[in-house]
Design a protein around this motif. Structure first.
Motif, PDB file in Angstrom:
ATOM      1  N   GLU A  18       0.824  -1.203   0.000  1.00 36.23           N
ATOM      2  CA  GLU A  18       0.000   0.000   0.000  1.00 36.23           C
ATOM      3  C   GLU A  18       0.860   1.256   0.000  1.00 36.23           C
ATOM      4  O   GLU A  18       0.530   2.247  -0.651  1.00 36.23           O
ATOM      5  CB  GLU A  18      -0.939   0.011   1.208  1.00 36.23           C
ATOM      6  CG  GLU A  18      -2.044  -1.003   1.119  1.00 36.23           C
ATOM      7  CD  GLU A  18      -3.061  -0.683   0.049  1.00 36.23           C
ATOM      8  OE1 GLU A  18      -3.265   0.500  -0.298  1.00 36.23           O
ATOM      9  OE2 GLU A  18      -3.665  -1.627  -0.464  1.00 36.23           O
ATOM     10  N   HIS A  22       0.511   4.118  -2.849  1.00 41.88           N
ATOM     11  CA  HIS A  22       0.221   5.518  -2.542  1.00 41.88           C
ATOM     12  C   HIS A  22       1.360   6.441  -2.963  1.00 41.88           C
ATOM     13  O   HIS A  22       1.117   7.555  -3.411  1.00 41.88           O
ATOM     14  CB  HIS A  22      -0.109   5.688  -1.066  1.00 41.88           C
ATOM     15  CG  HIS A  22      -1.441   5.121  -0.706  1.00 41.88           C
ATOM     16  ND1 HIS A  22      -2.617   5.528  -1.309  1.00 41.88           N
ATOM     17  CD2 HIS A  22      -1.804   4.169   0.161  1.00 41.88           C
ATOM     18  CE1 HIS A  22      -3.627   4.855  -0.818  1.00 41.88           C
ATOM     19  NE2 HIS A  22      -3.162   4.011   0.087  1.00 41.88           N
ATOM     20  N   ARG A  25       0.859   7.063  -6.549  1.00 43.10           N
ATOM     21  CA  ARG A  25      -0.251   7.989  -6.789  1.00 43.10           C
ATOM     22  C   ARG A  25       0.153   9.428  -6.499  1.00 43.10           C
ATOM     23  O   ARG A  25      -0.224  10.342  -7.216  1.00 43.10           O
ATOM     24  CB  ARG A  25      -1.449   7.625  -5.908  1.00 43.10           C
ATOM     25  CG  ARG A  25      -2.205   6.417  -6.401  1.00 43.10           C
ATOM     26  CD  ARG A  25      -3.355   6.072  -5.496  1.00 43.10           C
ATOM     27  NE  ARG A  25      -4.319   7.178  -5.440  1.00 43.10           N
ATOM     28  CZ  ARG A  25      -5.215   7.307  -4.485  1.00 43.10           C
ATOM     29  NH1 ARG A  25      -5.276   6.436  -3.509  1.00 43.10           N
ATOM     30  NH2 ARG A  25      -6.056   8.306  -4.494  1.00 43.10           N
ATOM     31  N   ILE A  26       0.922   9.619  -5.449  1.00 43.79           N
ATOM     32  CA  ILE A  26       1.350  10.967  -5.100  1.00 43.79           C
ATOM     33  C   ILE A  26       2.297  11.512  -6.168  1.00 43.79           C
ATOM     34  O   ILE A  26       2.174  12.640  -6.613  1.00 43.79           O
ATOM     35  CB  ILE A  26       2.007  10.980  -3.705  1.00 43.79           C
ATOM     36  CG1 ILE A  26       0.940  10.721  -2.637  1.00 43.79           C
ATOM     37  CG2 ILE A  26       2.709  12.310  -3.446  1.00 43.79           C
ATOM     38  CD1 ILE A  26       1.498  10.451  -1.259  1.00 43.79           C
ATOM     39  N   LEU A  35      -0.896  15.509  -1.563  1.00 46.97           N
ATOM     40  CA  LEU A  35      -1.628  14.257  -1.377  1.00 46.97           C
ATOM     41  C   LEU A  35      -2.778  14.184  -2.376  1.00 46.97           C
ATOM     42  O   LEU A  35      -3.392  15.208  -2.697  1.00 46.97           O
ATOM     43  CB  LEU A  35      -2.161  14.163   0.046  1.00 46.97           C
ATOM     44  CG  LEU A  35      -1.086  14.044   1.118  1.00 46.97           C
ATOM     45  CD1 LEU A  35      -1.719  14.077   2.502  1.00 46.97           C
ATOM     46  CD2 LEU A  35      -0.275  12.785   0.950  1.00 46.97           C
ATOM     47  N   TRP A  37      -5.723  13.116  -2.055  1.00 49.30           N
ATOM     48  CA  TRP A  37      -7.058  13.188  -1.477  1.00 49.30           C
ATOM     49  C   TRP A  37      -7.523  14.634  -1.472  1.00 49.30           C
ATOM     50  O   TRP A  37      -6.870  15.514  -0.936  1.00 49.30           O
ATOM     51  CB  TRP A  37      -7.052  12.633  -0.060  1.00 49.30           C
ATOM     52  CG  TRP A  37      -6.495  11.273   0.005  1.00 49.30           C
ATOM     53  CD1 TRP A  37      -7.095  10.124  -0.403  1.00 49.30           C
ATOM     54  CD2 TRP A  37      -5.196  10.903   0.459  1.00 49.30           C
ATOM     55  NE1 TRP A  37      -6.261   9.063  -0.221  1.00 49.30           N
ATOM     56  CE2 TRP A  37      -5.079   9.508   0.314  1.00 49.30           C
ATOM     57  CE3 TRP A  37      -4.116  11.605   0.976  1.00 49.30           C
ATOM     58  CZ2 TRP A  37      -3.955   8.802   0.668  1.00 49.30           C
ATOM     59  CZ3 TRP A  37      -2.989  10.910   1.329  1.00 49.30           C
ATOM     60  CH2 TRP A  37      -2.914   9.519   1.174  1.00 49.30           C
ATOM     61  N   LEU A  43     -10.369  10.527   1.542  1.00 54.76           N
ATOM     62  CA  LEU A  43      -9.438   9.882   2.467  1.00 54.76           C
ATOM     63  C   LEU A  43     -10.090   8.691   3.160  1.00 54.76           C
ATOM     64  O   LEU A  43      -9.476   7.633   3.309  1.00 54.76           O
ATOM     65  CB  LEU A  43      -8.933  10.894   3.498  1.00 54.76           C
ATOM     66  CG  LEU A  43      -7.924  10.378   4.513  1.00 54.76           C
ATOM     67  CD1 LEU A  43      -6.669   9.868   3.819  1.00 54.76           C
ATOM     68  CD2 LEU A  43      -7.558  11.479   5.493  1.00 54.76           C
ATOM     69  N   ASP A  46     -10.393   5.842   0.654  1.00 56.34           N
ATOM     70  CA  ASP A  46      -9.079   5.244   0.441  1.00 56.34           C
ATOM     71  C   ASP A  46      -8.656   4.402   1.646  1.00 56.34           C
ATOM     72  O   ASP A  46      -8.055   3.346   1.494  1.00 56.34           O
ATOM     73  CB  ASP A  46      -8.053   6.340   0.171  1.00 56.34           C
ATOM     74  CG  ASP A  46      -7.178   6.034  -1.009  1.00 56.34           C
ATOM     75  OD1 ASP A  46      -7.636   5.304  -1.907  1.00 56.34           O
ATOM     76  OD2 ASP A  46      -6.034   6.523  -1.022  1.00 56.34           O
ATOM     77  N   PHE A  50      -7.865   0.459   1.645  1.00 53.72           N
ATOM     78  CA  PHE A  50      -6.632  -0.077   2.223  1.00 53.72           C
ATOM     79  C   PHE A  50      -6.937  -1.192   3.217  1.00 53.72           C
ATOM     80  O   PHE A  50      -6.315  -2.253   3.187  1.00 53.72           O
ATOM     81  CB  PHE A  50      -5.840   1.029   2.918  1.00 53.72           C
ATOM     82  CG  PHE A  50      -4.824   0.503   3.884  1.00 53.72           C
ATOM     83  CD1 PHE A  50      -3.665  -0.093   3.419  1.00 53.72           C
ATOM     84  CD2 PHE A  50      -5.026   0.572   5.248  1.00 53.72           C
ATOM     85  CE1 PHE A  50      -2.724  -0.600   4.298  1.00 53.72           C
ATOM     86  CE2 PHE A  50      -4.104   0.066   6.132  1.00 53.72           C
ATOM     87  CZ  PHE A  50      -2.941  -0.521   5.662  1.00 53.72           C
TER      88      PHE A  50
END
Length: 129
Positions: A18, A22, A25-26, A35, A37, A43, A46, A50
Motif C-alpha cells: 500500500e 500511494h 499515486r502521489i 496528497l 485526497w 481519504l 481510500d 486499504f
C-alpha cells in the motif's frame, strides 16, 4: 507457524504494498507532491480500500497456513504483499456494474445481442429461440 503470526506478517507485507501504491499515486498525480485526497470523504474511502486489501492479504496468508502451504515468514509476507496488488489490478480490469437488473432482463437472449437475417440485415434477437 500459526495463523495469527502469518496474518501479522501478511499485514506487514500489505502495508508495504500500500505504501508503494500511494507513493506512486502521489508522484504521478501531483507535480507539487501534494496528497491525492481532495476531501475527507476521499481519504475515508481510500482508508477503507486499504483496510479491505490488507484483510485480503491476511486472509490469504491464514488460508495458506491452514492448508499447510505457508510455513515460514517469507511466504506469509509475500502473500500479504501480493494480495493488495492483485485486488487493485482486478478492480482496474473488472468494470463495475452500472445497469439496473430490469435493464439486464430486457436484453435480448442472443449472447451477441444481434442476429443476422437471411437478407443480411441485423435485428435484435428475441428470447423465443
Amino acid at each position: 507457524m500459526n495463523v495469527a503470526t502469518a496474518a501479522g506478517w501478511a499485514l506487514v507485507g500489505a502495508v508495504v504494498a500500500e505504501a508503494f501504491l500511494h507513493l506512486g499515486r502521489i508522484r504521478a498525480g501531483n507535480a507539487g507532491a501534494r496528497l491525492p485526497w481532495r476531501t475527507g470523504a476521499d481519504l475515508a474511502a481510500d482508508g477503507l480500500a486499504f483496510l479491505l486489501r490488507a484483510l485480503a492479504g491476511c486472509g490469504l496468508a491464514a488460508a495458506g497456513v491452514a492448508a499447510g502451504q505457508i510455513c515460514d515468514v517469507g511466504p506469509a509476507f509475500v502473500a500479504g504483499l501480493a494480495a493488495p496488488l492483485l485486488v487493485a489490478k482486478i478492480f482496474q480490469v473488472v468494470e463495475p456494474m452500472t445497469r439496473s437488473t430490469e435493464e439486464l432482463k430486457a436484453e435480448p437472449a442472443s449472447p451477441f445481442g444481434v442476429q443476422r437475417t437471411r437478407s443480411g440485415s441485423e435485428k435484435a434477437s428475441d428470447a423465443s429461440h
